[in-house]
Design an enzyme around this catalytic site. Structure first.
Site, PDB file in Angstrom:
ATOM      1  NE  ARG A   1      17.546  36.603  14.192  1.00 22.57           N
ATOM      2  CZ  ARG A   1      18.200  37.095  15.101  1.00 22.57           C
ATOM      3  NH1 ARG A   1      17.538  36.646  16.412  1.00 22.57           N
ATOM      4  NH2 ARG A   1      19.188  37.674  15.070  1.00 22.57           N
ATOM      5  CE  LYS A   2      21.178  30.000  14.284  1.00 20.85           C
ATOM      6  NZ  LYS A   2      20.351  30.472  15.304  1.00 20.85           N
TER       7      LYS A   2
END
Length: 391
Positions: A195-196
């Site tokens: 998700r980063k």
């Protein structure tokens, strides 16, 4: 009947679902991972060392220590501070629960502080409101890629005689005063979760300018050994390692680091694209009543790792209902940042009044934003929001 006639009465194609996030991975990352596998060295080795050097240079730190996740990076950072049971660490409740959990891992007591509404971050004032003589450290989170005002926090913590750790899980590519988040930090913890902004699948990093801390953290991630596996293999003579203290298995693999090196090379392009899309969201949402989009703070620029909007308290539908409407329209969105003090794991923990935290976690949602997102996809998201805002 012709093919054209046959298609005339067919139902229109359903638009593809819009995900909330897709990591930008491709052939270059695949080749880098394959090369690591074919090299015969897949565990922590030369690619990890190269990734550590490149990452530390990128964020302006002297040392990088690659680990298995940002959670383990936080854990090791707090060990470096020699925290003991009874010590207090001030943290935002408005953060993924790993921030609070890492404090508990070392036997210390997490003290939840409120945040400012505009950024979702701690300020010197919100920390001061809850600190006590037992406060030994503060963890400032760069929430969703919005940089905290670390210059003000560092100055305050120095006056108070307490340590400041930066939870930069979402922070890579964000800046404060034109310099990378994490530059000048005592200790900063980073995440490479999918998700980063950049990813290694799983993985994390600690950065610091302190050589003694870096040496100890490298031991701790590898069971407390005084000689790493890479050093043993590089030696022409047998080396009998010693275990200097209780350590952990928090290593990153060379396969992950190989992917990380490619991703790091794409960072500027990724952040530029995310900022372009965020600016476009802001323009499109400017006329939508009852929505306040996340934006850059005055002290820095975000990477828009998450693009969230805060609903006015009189918005025609509640946050959860809006998420359901978006889902029905084929749009994946997420609730806003969690409030750790409201989770069952912290029931009975006790906390000061946190009105801003509770407002943000109740009334915010995260909209889709990813490198390959199209303008048509953004338009679909905004159209649903506008329809709901108009009642």
């Amino acid at each position: 009947m012709s093919a054209q006639d046959a298609g005339a009465g067919a139902a229109p194609a359903t638009p593809a679902r819009i995900p909330v996030m897709i990591p930008w991975l491709g052939e270059e990352e695949a080749r880098a991972a394959a090369d690591a596998v074919l090299s015969g060295w897949v565990a922590q080795g030369p690619r990890v060392a190269a990734f550590e050097r490149a990452f530390a240079e990128r964020v302006g730190a002297e040392h990088g220590i690659a680990v298995s996740s940002c959670t383990t990076a936080l854990h090791l950072s707090l060990i470096a501070l020699d925290l003991a049971p009874g010590d207090e660490v001030v943290i935002p409740s408005l953060s993924f629960i790993a921030t609070a959990n890492a404090v508990r891992y070392v036997g210390a007591h997490p003290v939840f502080a409120d945040v400012e509404e505009a950024t979702g971050n701690l300020t010197a004032a919100t920390v001061d409101a809850v600190r006590t003589p037992r406060t030994k450290a503060v963890i400032a989170v760069h929430q969703g890629g919005v940089p905290a005002d670390v210059h003000a926090l560092r100055a305050a913590c120095a006056d108070w005689g307490i340590a400041l750790v930066e939870d930069a899980a979402c922070g890579i590519g964000a800046t404060v005063g034109g310099k990378s988040v994490g530059q000048g930090a005592l200790l900063a913890a980073w995440s490479f979760h999918p998700r980063k902004v950049i990813t290694t699948g799983e993985g994390g990093m600690v950065t610091t300018d302190d050589a003694a801390w870096a040496e100890r953290l490298r031991r701790l991630r590898e069971h407390g050994m005084n000689v790493s596996a890479a050093q043993r293999h590089a030696s022409s003579k047998p080396i009998a390692e010693s275990y200097l203290e209780v350590g952990y298995n928090y290593r990153m693999t060379d396969i992950q680091a190989a992917v990380g090196l490619v991703q790091l090379g794409k960072l500027d392009e990724i952040v530029a694209r995310r900022r372009f899309l965020a600016a476009r969201y802001a323009r499109l949402l400017a006329g939508v009543r009852g929505l306040t989009p996340v934006r850059d703070p005055g002290h820095g620029e975000g990477n828009f790792q998450s693009y969230w909007v805060l609903l006015a308290e009189d918005f025609p539908v509640g946050r959860d209902e809006l998420l359901a409407v978006l889902a029905e329209a084929g749009i994946s969105a997420r609730r806003g940042i969690m409030a750790s003090h409201l989770e069952p794991a912290y029931a009975g923990h006790g906390a000061a009044a946190l009105p801003v935290t509770e407002r943000i976690t109740r009334d915010s949602l995260i909209l889709p934003l990813f490198h390959t997102m199209t303008e048509e996809q953004q338009d679909r998201v905004v159209a649903v929001l506008r329809e709901q805002a108009d009642g």
